[in-house]
Design an enzyme around this catalytic site. Structure first.
Site, PDB file in Angstrom:
ATOM      1  CG  ASN A  22      57.843  40.182   1.052  1.00 16.28           C
ATOM      2  OD1 ASN A  22      57.018  41.548   0.286  1.00 16.28           O
ATOM      3  ND2 ASN A  22      57.551  39.189   0.860  1.00 16.28           N
ATOM      4  CG  HIS A  35      56.191  40.727  -4.235  1.00 12.74           C
ATOM      5  ND1 HIS A  35      55.995  41.503  -3.766  1.00 12.74           N
ATOM      6  CD2 HIS A  35      55.616  39.223  -3.888  1.00 12.74           C
ATOM      7  CE1 HIS A  35      55.829  40.501  -1.941  1.00 12.74           C
ATOM      8  NE2 HIS A  35      55.926  39.311  -2.291  1.00 12.74           N
ATOM      9  CB  CYS A  40      52.899  40.199  -1.601  1.00 12.36           C
ATOM     10  SG  CYS A  40      53.305  39.614  -0.371  1.00 12.36           S
TER      11      CYS A  40
END
Length: 367
Positions: free
Chosen positions: A299, A269, A128
């Protein structure tokens, strides 16, 4: 004597030129999974998902769509937003943890799909955190080049291919999508500064896809064990985020001699909108300056921060000269931050159209 050539964004000597963002593009596949659909398989309720994660829906790639297909759409949009030709791109970096294949790089697949035949194409794997890690690679590449040029950095994930729908810890959060940025020379007062990246490999087991690599090659036993699905120690990952995100933000502000009031936009993020909003409030970040997009897309891993940055440009009214603080964190475990002074780049965020045609395997130039 002949005059030295100059570039449209201002020629600088290698190592001194300012590098920033010139255009952004995103892509979400048209298919979606609602909380009601996810809840049925995961053995929870839609209300449980909303209250604990804040995610409302998530986009899902089609059966014949790979990560490179999603990335190619985002790259085309970013290049168009930057007002350059794809053949002008000298470097194409793809950040992903869900590649088309173990090899070659997914960036090479994207290069072929978009026709960036002059670009050097490579992947960066930092989960990520991937887009910011890849942006640092592109930043250093451009700063070290003898002439001004352009790089494309795209973050993309096709997590739906690797999810266990019965695992409520992962299926409620992870989704598919791509976001790309064009990097190039900008005016002296704009661009990136103060990249800080880090990793702690002792925590690599907290989030991973254990099967399919050289440690556990694909075999009937690994398939039977579900080793090709994402596994996550949710509690440990939450503790990591609670520790690392405030630290990244406060340390970046301290190094720059800035306060929360000096940052126009905080782009992070997007692991969990509920957790992100809580931590932002504890840090004193006004809600309107903390970009939260995880509720609409879930996500999307390496694409999350770049997608949030595109949303900031398209929806939050970023103006040239505004300061943006970027913070990322992910599996590995990895983390990073950077300050970005906005140059006024345009963002294209196409709305997914149901039943729109998607590329199939025969269009990916497979050998």
């Amino acid at each position: 004597m002949t005059a030295e050539p100059t570039a449209g964004h201002g020629q600088k000597t290698a190592g001194t030129r300012r590098i920033g963002i010139l255009g952004l593009g995103t892509h979400l596949p048209p298919g979606t999974r609602t909380n009601e659909e996810v809840a049925r398989d995961a053995g929870v309720t839609a209300q449980w998902i909303r209250e604990r994660t804040g995610v409302l829906t998530r986009h899902v790639a089609g059966p014949d769509e790979a990560a490179s297909d999603l990335a190619a759409h985002a790259v085309r949009s970013a290049v168009e937003a930057a007002g350059i030709a794809v053949t002008d791109v000298g470097l194409l970096v793809c950040a992903t943890s869900t590649p088309d294949e173990l090899g070659p790089s997914t960036a090479c697949r994207v290069q072929a799909l978009v026709g960036a035949h002059r670009a050097v194409a490579l992947d960066v794997g930092a989960a990520c955190s991937g887009w910011l890690f890849a942006a640092k690679v592109a930043y250093d590449w451009l700063r070290g080049s003898e002439r001004d040029g352009y790089a494309v950095v795209v973050g993309v994930e096709a997590y739906s291919k690797f999810l266990d729908p019965t695992d409520r810890g992962t299926s409620v959060l992870f989704a598919d999508g791509a976001a790309a940025t064009v990097l190039g020379p900008v005016a002296e007062e704009h661009g990136f500064a103060d990249f800080r990246l880090g990793s702690d490999g002792t925590q690599a087991g907290l989030v991973l896809i254990p099967g399919g690599g050289s440690r556990l090659p694909a075999a009937p036993a690994t398939l039977a064990a579900g080793s090709h699905r994402i596994r996550m120690d949710g509690r440990s990952v939450s503790r990591f985020i609670v520790d690392v995100l405030p630290r990244l933000i406060t340390e970046a502000l301290d190094r720059a001699g800035l306060g929360v009031k000096d940052i126009a936009c905080f782009v992070c993020h997007q692991p969990n909108p509920v957790l992100l909003r809580r931590l932002g409030g504890e840090l004193g970040i006004p809600a309107e300056r903390l970009v939260v997009v995880g509720d609409e897309v879930g996500n999307i891993g390496a694409a999350s921060a770049a997608y949030a940055l595109a949303a900031a440009a398209a929806r939050h009214g970023l103006r040239p000269g505004d300061r943006v603080l970027l913070t990322v964190f992910g599996a590995g475990m990895t983390w990073g931050s950077a300050l970005l002074t906005w140059s006024g780049a345009h963002a294209q965020m196409p709305v997914p159209v149901p039943d729109s045609p998607v590329p199939n395997a025969s269009e990916r130039n497979l050998p």
